[in-house]
Design a protein around this motif. Structure first.
Motif, short mmCIF file in Angstrom:
data_model
loop_
_atom_site.label_atom_id
_atom_site.label_comp_id
_atom_site.label_asym_id
_atom_site.label_seq_id
_atom_site.Cartn_x
_atom_site.Cartn_y
_atom_site.Cartn_z
N LYS A 10 0.82 -1.20 0.00
CA LYS A 10 0.00 0.00 0.00
C LYS A 10 0.87 1.27 0.00
O LYS A 10 0.63 2.21 -0.77
N LYS A 11 1.86 1.25 0.84
CA LYS A 11 2.79 2.40 0.91
C LYS A 11 3.47 2.62 -0.44
O LYS A 11 3.61 3.75 -0.90
N LEU A 12 3.90 1.52 -1.04
CA LEU A 12 4.65 1.63 -2.29
C LEU A 12 3.75 2.10 -3.43
O LEU A 12 4.16 2.93 -4.24
N VAL A 13 2.53 1.58 -3.46
CA VAL A 13 1.61 2.00 -4.52
C VAL A 13 1.36 3.50 -4.42
O VAL A 13 1.34 4.22 -5.42
N LYS A 14 1.22 3.97 -3.18
CA LYS A 14 0.96 5.39 -2.96
C LYS A 14 2.14 6.25 -3.45
O LYS A 14 1.94 7.27 -4.09
N ARG A 15 3.34 5.80 -3.15
CA ARG A 15 4.53 6.58 -3.50
C ARG A 15 4.93 6.43 -4.97
O ARG A 15 5.39 7.37 -5.59
N ILE A 32 3.52 -3.50 -8.51
CA ILE A 32 3.83 -3.91 -7.14
C ILE A 32 2.81 -4.94 -6.69
O ILE A 32 1.62 -4.62 -6.53
N THR A 33 3.25 -6.18 -6.49
CA THR A 33 2.30 -7.22 -6.10
C THR A 33 2.81 -7.98 -4.88
O THR A 33 4.00 -8.01 -4.61
N VAL A 34 1.87 -8.59 -4.15
CA VAL A 34 2.25 -9.46 -3.03
C VAL A 34 2.26 -10.90 -3.53
O VAL A 34 1.30 -11.33 -4.17
N LYS A 83 5.69 -14.27 2.66
CA LYS A 83 5.04 -13.34 1.74
C LYS A 83 6.06 -12.26 1.38
O LYS A 83 6.81 -11.81 2.25
N ALA A 84 6.05 -11.90 0.11
CA ALA A 84 7.01 -10.88 -0.33
C ALA A 84 6.31 -9.90 -1.26
O ALA A 84 5.26 -10.21 -1.83
N VAL A 85 6.91 -8.72 -1.39
CA VAL A 85 6.41 -7.76 -2.36
C VAL A 85 7.34 -7.85 -3.57
O VAL A 85 8.55 -7.77 -3.42
N ALA A 86 6.73 -8.08 -4.74
CA ALA A 86 7.52 -8.20 -5.97
C ALA A 86 7.34 -6.92 -6.78
O ALA A 86 6.23 -6.42 -6.94
N ILE A 87 8.46 -6.39 -7.27
CA ILE A 87 8.42 -5.10 -7.97
C ILE A 87 9.08 -5.21 -9.34
O ILE A 87 10.17 -5.77 -9.47
N THR A 88 8.42 -4.68 -10.33
CA THR A 88 9.05 -4.51 -11.64
C THR A 88 8.77 -3.09 -12.10
O THR A 88 7.80 -2.47 -11.65
N SER A 89 9.64 -2.59 -12.97
CA SER A 89 9.46 -1.21 -13.42
C SER A 89 9.86 -1.08 -14.89
O SER A 89 10.77 -1.75 -15.35
N GLN A 90 9.15 -0.21 -15.58
CA GLN A 90 9.49 0.08 -16.98
C GLN A 90 10.61 1.10 -17.05
O GLN A 90 11.31 1.21 -18.06
N ILE A 91 10.79 1.86 -15.97
CA ILE A 91 11.72 2.99 -16.00
C ILE A 91 13.18 2.56 -15.87
O ILE A 91 14.08 3.18 -16.40
N ILE A 92 13.38 1.48 -15.13
CA ILE A 92 14.74 1.14 -14.73
C ILE A 92 14.87 -0.39 -14.73
O ILE A 92 13.90 -1.09 -14.46
N SER A 93 16.04 -0.89 -15.08
CA SER A 93 16.22 -2.34 -15.09
C SER A 93 16.20 -2.88 -13.66
O SER A 93 16.49 -2.13 -12.71
N ILE A 94 15.87 -4.15 -13.51
CA ILE A 94 15.78 -4.72 -12.16
C ILE A 94 17.16 -4.73 -11.49
O ILE A 94 17.29 -4.47 -10.31
N ASP A 95 18.21 -5.01 -12.29
CA ASP A 95 19.56 -4.98 -11.72
C ASP A 95 19.90 -3.60 -11.17
O ASP A 95 20.47 -3.47 -10.09
N ALA A 96 19.53 -2.57 -11.96
CA ALA A 96 19.84 -1.21 -11.53
C ALA A 96 19.02 -0.85 -10.29
O ALA A 96 19.53 -0.22 -9.36
N LEU A 97 17.78 -1.29 -10.26
CA LEU A 97 16.92 -1.00 -9.11
C LEU A 97 17.49 -1.62 -7.84
O LEU A 97 17.59 -0.98 -6.79
N GLU A 98 17.93 -2.87 -7.95
CA GLU A 98 18.51 -3.58 -6.80
C GLU A 98 19.75 -2.83 -6.32
O GLU A 98 19.96 -2.65 -5.13
N ARG A 99 20.57 -2.40 -7.28
CA ARG A 99 21.82 -1.69 -6.95
C ARG A 99 21.52 -0.34 -6.30
O ARG A 99 22.14 0.05 -5.32
N GLU A 100 20.55 0.37 -6.84
CA GLU A 100 20.23 1.71 -6.34
C GLU A 100 19.71 1.67 -4.90
O GLU A 100 20.13 2.48 -4.07
N ILE A 101 18.82 0.73 -4.59
CA ILE A 101 18.30 0.71 -3.21
C ILE A 101 19.40 0.24 -2.25
O ILE A 101 19.38 0.56 -1.08
N ARG A 102 20.38 -0.48 -2.79
CA ARG A 102 21.51 -0.92 -1.97
C ARG A 102 22.47 0.24 -1.71
O ARG A 102 23.32 0.17 -0.83
N SER A 103 22.35 1.34 -2.48
CA SER A 103 23.24 2.48 -2.25
C SER A 103 22.51 3.65 -1.60
O SER A 103 23.05 4.74 -1.47
#
Ligand SMILES: *Cc1c(COP(=O)(O)O)cnc(C)c1O
Length: 483
Positions: A377-382, A389-391, A411-431
């Motif tokens: 819910k938080k993620l969908v809002k932001r 964003i799915t559970v 249970k996990a939240v799975a995220i995909t995006s058209q804007i950024i590759s998944i590898d880049a997304l993983e790296r960005e949140i890690r930084s």
């Protein structure tokens, strides 16, 4: 003058840089010497980079004073910030060795801080006013919880095993089944630890089968002990056999040899009640009659890094006198945290509710679902329009080399995006300033909520917002990085 020389000669002097507004502001926060030294280092690296460029690259190079100043700011912040920082564990691996293994209970944190920040009776007997022993504070409690006669604590289980072997078996043989010669991540290998301790490994049986008679046949006048090692992080399946603890103990008695067990993870509760696989408890090893049992304080036990040794008093007393004990001795902060963690075990319900490792391992799927929904819910809002964003259903792991085959439904939240590759997304949140460590599965970013604390949900939302658009957030470690 070519382009390269032009750029090199245009680099401002340190004094000039110190007058720049943003750098001048740094002097209010940090010592001048640090700022000056960081500028010098940064400029040296900067020059070196320009010199290492090829001629063609150098010709097309553009440099801005702003970028130079930003680079210097980054350097100073990085010098002045802690390198050991908190991260959000979104991997679902509960005892994550790379992310700090067990996390402490609130009570342990308070006690640790209290003991750390004032004087204490660490080695002082309040009744007699005489010198005391640091080991005495937790011994009774450990004995009460495990049923053992005596106990002591050292830095970690590797040290505990080394101390036991060095005390009981230096220059003599210790009989161990070939199927139990484990390697735990990093550099703990039973044969190597044995060699370091001065004991001589007497390997018996085969990889899949070791009979009680193998132990008996191997024993000779130079045998010091029989040893059992819990195969924490692997399973031998199929056509297998190993000696039961009780049988090994009976054989030890007959041969008048001590029987040692390295349990690895220190489980003090029967976790089958909570739907987890059977893992031998410390109590069961003591009850089986093991003379000495060692285990970790920061695996399934959920305390601070430490190694606990329980067993017969005569052996524990010998270990206290070993010179290695001084080198392996437990620190007061660890002792404080360990004592308050162990206290919680006096009442099973409290232990399961308050010790984070146990709470995360026993949390119900309904609760996980609720937490995942809250995060979604938080993620969908932001970020709603920027990602899907799915559970989903996933599996978590116990980690720390415990229960290796067991998958915990989560249970996990799975995220995909058209804007950024998944590898880049993983790296960005890690930084991000509070880095979020997540994993990728089937081209989706997976946030397993089992290991995420309630107050971390907003950090995950911030980190993803940062990755997807708002680069005004700080980088990892800047400004503290504490939660
Ligand atoms: C984890 C483990 C060790 C090492 O314990 P540390 O507390 O990490 O030093 C030793 N033996 C076994 C069987 C283990 O599982």
């Amino acid at each position: 003058m070519n382009r390269r020389q032009q750029i090199l000669s245009s680099i401002p002097a340190v004094d000039e840089l110190l007058k720049k507004e943003k750098i001048d502001e740094l002097l209010f926060r940090y010592p001048r010497s640090i700022v000056v030294e960081s500028i010098r280092e940064y400029l040296a690296e900067y020059r070196q980079n320009i010199l290492s460029l090829g001629d063609i690259e150098a010709e097309s190079l553009t440099v801005s004073q702003n970028a130079l100043v930003e680079g210097i700011l980054g350097k100073v912040h990085s010098v002045m910030s802690n390198k050991l920082i908190n991260v959000v564990n979104a991997t679902g691996i509960v005892i994550h060795t790379n992310l700090g293994r067990s996390i402490l209970t609130e009570k342990a944190k308070e006690q640790l801080w209290s003991i750390a920040s004032r004087y204490s009776n660490l080695e002082f007997e309040l009744e007699s006013g005489q010198r005391g022993s640091r080991y005495s504070h937790v011994e009774d409690l450990i004995c009460k919880l495990t049923g053992a006669e005596a106990a002591m604590v050292v830095n970690n289980n590797a040290a505990a095993v080394m101390l036991v072997l060095s005390t009981l078996a230096k220059d003599r043989e210790v009989v161990v089944s070939r199927g139990q010669l484990v390697e735990i991540g990093g550099s703990f290998r039973v044969p190597d630890v044995m060699a370091q301790s001065g004991a001589v490994l007497r390997e018996i049986g085969t990889t899949n089968k070791t009979h009680l008679t193998d132990y008996e046949n191997a024993a000779n006048e130079n045998t010091a002990a029989l040893m059992k090692v819990h195969t924490s992080n692997y399973k031998i399946m199929g056509f297998t056999e190993e000696a039961a603890s009780e049988e090994l103990v009976a054989l030890g008695r007959k041969l008048e040899l001590p029987v040692i067990e390295d349990l690895g993870s220190g489980v003090l509760l029967d976790l089958q009640k909570y739907g987890l696989p059977y893992e031998p408890t410390v109590q069961s090893a003591v009850k089986a009659g093991m003379d000495v049992v060692t285990f970790s304080g920061d695996k399934m036990l959920g305390g601070p890094q430490s190694g606990i040794i329980v067993g017969k008093r005569e052996y524990i007393q010998k270990m206290r006198k070993n010179q290695l004990t001084r080198a392996f001795r437990i620190d007061k902060l660890t002792l404080a945290a360990l004592e308050s963690t162990l206290h919680l075990y006096l009442d099973e319900k409290t232990a399961v509710a308050e010790i984070p490792v146990l709470r995360m391992l026993t949390i119900s799927i309904e609760e996980l679902q609720k937490k995942a929904k809250r995060l979604q819910k938080k993620l969908v809002k932001r970020l709603g329009d920027k990602c899907s964003i799915t559970v989903i259903n996933e599996n978590s792991e116990v980690g720390g080399g415990s229960m290796p085959m067991h998958k915990l439904p989560t249970k996990a939240v799975a995220i995909t995006s058209q804007i950024i590759s998944i590898d880049a997304l993983e790296r960005e949140i890690r930084s991000y300033k509070v880095p979020v460590v997540a994993r990728i599965s089937k081209d989706r970013l997976i946030i397993d909520v089992r290991t995420v604390m309630d107050d971390e949900l907003d950090y995950i939302a911030d980190a993803l917002a940062y990755a997807l658009m708002d680069k005004n957030f700080q980088r990892a470690g800047e400004g503290g990085g504490s939660i």
